[in-house]
Design an enzyme around this catalytic site. Structure first.
Site, PDB file in Angstrom:
ATOM      1  CD  GLU A 163      38.188  43.690  28.264  1.00  0.00           C
ATOM      2  OE1 GLU A 163      39.062  43.634  29.038  1.00  0.00           O
ATOM      3  OE2 GLU A 163      37.060  44.417  28.355  1.00  0.00           O
ATOM      4  N   GLY A 207      53.843  46.664  45.613  1.00  0.00           N
ATOM      5  CA  GLY A 207      53.382  46.783  44.498  1.00  0.00           C
ATOM      6  C   GLY A 207      52.290  47.892  44.330  1.00  0.00           C
ATOM      7  CB  ALA A 208      52.764  50.698  42.038  1.00  0.00           C
ATOM      8  CD  GLN A 246      33.586  47.246  40.161  1.00  0.00           C
ATOM      9  OE1 GLN A 246      32.419  48.013  40.495  1.00  0.00           O
ATOM     10  NE2 GLN A 246      33.396  46.353  39.269  1.00  0.00           N
ATOM     11  CB  VAL A 266      58.908  41.945  46.887  1.00  0.00           C
ATOM     12  CG1 VAL A 266      58.821  41.218  48.391  1.00  0.00           C
ATOM     13  CG2 VAL A 266      58.524  43.143  47.051  1.00  0.00           C
ATOM     14  CG  ASN A 291      55.277  48.366  41.049  1.00  0.00           C
ATOM     15  OD1 ASN A 291      54.805  47.768  41.628  1.00  0.00           O
ATOM     16  ND2 ASN A 291      55.521  49.063  39.746  1.00  0.00           N
TER      17      ASN A 291
END
Lengths: 401, 401
Positions: free
Chosen positions: A170, A11-12, A318, A82, A38
């Site tokens: 958002e 995973g990227a 984060q 994957v 990825n």
């Protein structure tokens, strides 16, 4: 061929990319063999996806080619999906091959959690990848075009967003900004358009500062968003949703566009690998490893960690980034037989955008709202681009800023 | 209030607009009361619709606000939809009112003729208005977005255009130009996209010069269009179309996008008014009037006229415009008790665009192909803008040229 340890990163996303970038920097030549896997040949900036989803920004500004981020002389990149993780064999099965590892980093990202609400999986869209947000954008535009051919179908102009967490809030902020443009383009009366934000919990932006929540809701209500807080989606179908507030009678909202942002769970591949999970997430140890599998690290949405008060940290960019940094440190330390580091989350604050020029946030222990908060949001975006790609990336992708 | 004759023009297409513009110029002050009725407050340039339909041009370039074309001090404009024509009462019933007339001009445009092919009416789209081409454009983009989420569904990337007349051919030319852009935008392998142009007749562009037809088909085949000529659409459903070439076995083409350009018939309102029709079109007299109804003129797609060889003229913008000019002349002459003029079609030639920089056409008795024909097509478009709106319109809308 070689005896150097093999590190495979799955995973990227934020966690995977930060792990890869730090390994690239810290590992000496021939100290380890690192492979990043990825599904796509690009990384996407999840915290920016609400804009291309609403059509207020080009999806290209929310993705970065992986070849621009990593040094392919130092890290191998495999574009594949994957299929299975086999910890007992130290192997990962890909759609088109198999990889062996000595150390594995799982940063596969989460999946939408629909809490078993009937129809949500089949009929709701999610804000979670470049492909999914392009679908949302095209779907929304298509509804305007359809409405002009079937003007009695006001359900084409009704948009339901399930979940008033950061993503939901958002997104409705951007959508409310986009509606006037779409109305102009398609000659549609703006009064016919409805945006509902439905949240089962007792408040929008749960856990966030109440004063800022109130400010956010006021801003969005003025932009035309109708909030239904404390209201659960009971079912979803091709005709819309059925909602219920407490013990009130159920209400049907007819809509052709339902977007679900109400929950994230861990990736199913992790359960299937035999790791112990809670909602698909692994309660990792302080060094970010799967308990009992010292060579397997989990970063990002699939790792479950608790704050000093015993509450789980929400899955955010984060925390994933900070985990990537510690994960890379611990991988290097393991290889060098040095002591590992404990992960300690350092909260830099949170900002939620509310559309153009409006945001709410807490940073450096202070509350911000309005234009200042919107600038803060942009600074955070710039900082991230700088961290992963330096100034060239800031200049290339920063045009949305 | 006044005794001056009332002229009502239904429809602001080529025929209606030209009639209105000429009346505006030729009528003296208070000589007649002219009202133009149209469903939209804009006129659209039908011969340009294949571009916004494919997404190669903005729909705004294919429409002109009616208030920019007519002088509302001289001609009243009513934005409404015609519900019924009552020649016996000399009245027109609108969605939201009624108009009386002394003279009526019917320029309502045609409707798609589906020849009773099952499912075509429900499942196929048509290139015939701003709203319909915006739908086609959005529909096509949406299929690309959907494909990325369901990559086994190659029917999302299969486009079937029924009819290889001028509209069908011009549209596939644009679509073939648009596909590489869409593939790039959505990360789709262009080899997966299929464009089928299915024509029941023995040739594309029936009645056109065979050498130019061959040229056109070669150009479009090289761009990736697969022609199925002499092949009938037997049925259409939400899964695609079933086609059959002569006595060959039937073949299914799975597709989510079927666009029908295979035929035009007259407007149903005309039959319903009690006028005698053939496929909904009125065989008008030489002065463009309905036989037996001297005060009713029909221009454009709803008028049926025969060439000297006894074959019906195809419904084109060119003939509609020329009819508008003669219709206005005859209205003025009627009011002034002067002799009416016979309509004689003057064929200025025909050009079919084949996408960017390619076209075929006959003009001034000569054949043109390639870049020169493409320029000719642009000149024709400019000439039309100039006729209806003068230089200001050429400069405003001419950006697509």
């Amino acid at each position: 061929m070689s005896n150097i340890p093999k590190i495979v990163i799955l995973g990227a996303g934020y966690g995977g990319v930060l792990t890869a970038l730090r390994l690239q920097k810290q590992l000496n030549y021939n100290e380890a063999d690192v492979t990043l896997v990825n599904k796509h040949d690009y990384h996407y900036i999840t915290t920016h996806l609400h804009m291309p989803a609403a059509g207020t920004d080009n999806p290209e500004n929310a993705r970065v080619s992986i070849s621009k981020l990593i040094d392919e002389f130092k890290i191998d990149f495999v574009k594949s999906t994957v299929v299975q993780i086999r910890p007992q064999d130290k192997k990962v099965i890909l759609e088109d091959g198999t990889l062996s590892y000595d150390y594995l980093v799982i940063g596969l990202g989460g999946e939408p959690e629909t809490f078993g609400i009937p129809g949500l999986l089949e009929h709701a869209m999610n804000i979670r990848s470049i492909n999914s947000v392009r679908l949302i954008r095209e779907h929304i535009e298509y509804q305007f075009a359809r409405f002009k051919r079937e003007p009695h179908r006001t359900d084409y102009l009704t948009f339901v967003i399930g979940g008033a967490g950061f993503t939901g809030i958002e997104f409705v902020g951007e959508l409310a900004d986009r509606i006037p443009e779409l109305c102009k383009e398609f000659d549609v009366d703006p009064n016919l358009v409805k945006i509902y934000n439905v949240e089962a919990g007792p408040s929008a932006l749960p856990g966030f500062d109440p004063e800022l929540v109130e400010y956010a809701m006021n801003v969005l209500t003025k932009k035309g968003v109708t909030f239904k807080i404390g209201t659960a989606i009971k079912s979803c179908s091709q005709d819309g949703v059925v909602v219920q507030k407490g013990e009130d009678p159920q209400e049907e909202i007819r809509s052709q566009t339902v977007i679900w942002s109400g929950g994230v769970r861990g990736n199913r591949l992790i359960e299937e690998a035999g790791f112990e999970t809670m909602r698909g997430r692994v309660k990792v140890d302080d060094q970010l490893r799967v308990p009992g599998s010292d060579h397997v690290y989990v970063v990002g949405d699939n790792s479950l960690m608790f704050n000093p008060e015993g509450r789980p940290y929400p899955p955010t960019a984060q925390i994933a980034m900070q985990q990537g940094v510690v994960c890379a440190h611990n991988l290097v330390a393991s290889i060098r037989n040095q002591p590992l580091k404990n992960f300690v989350f350092s909260n830099k604050g949170t900002v939620a955008s509310l559309g153009k020029g409006e945001a709410v946030g807490i940073a450096f222990g202070k509350k911000y709202k309005g234009r200042v908060a919107a600038w803060l949001k942009k600074l955070i975006d710039i900082r991230y681009l700088f961290i992963i790609g330096g100034l060239p990336l800031v200049f290339r992708k920063g045009k949305f800023l």
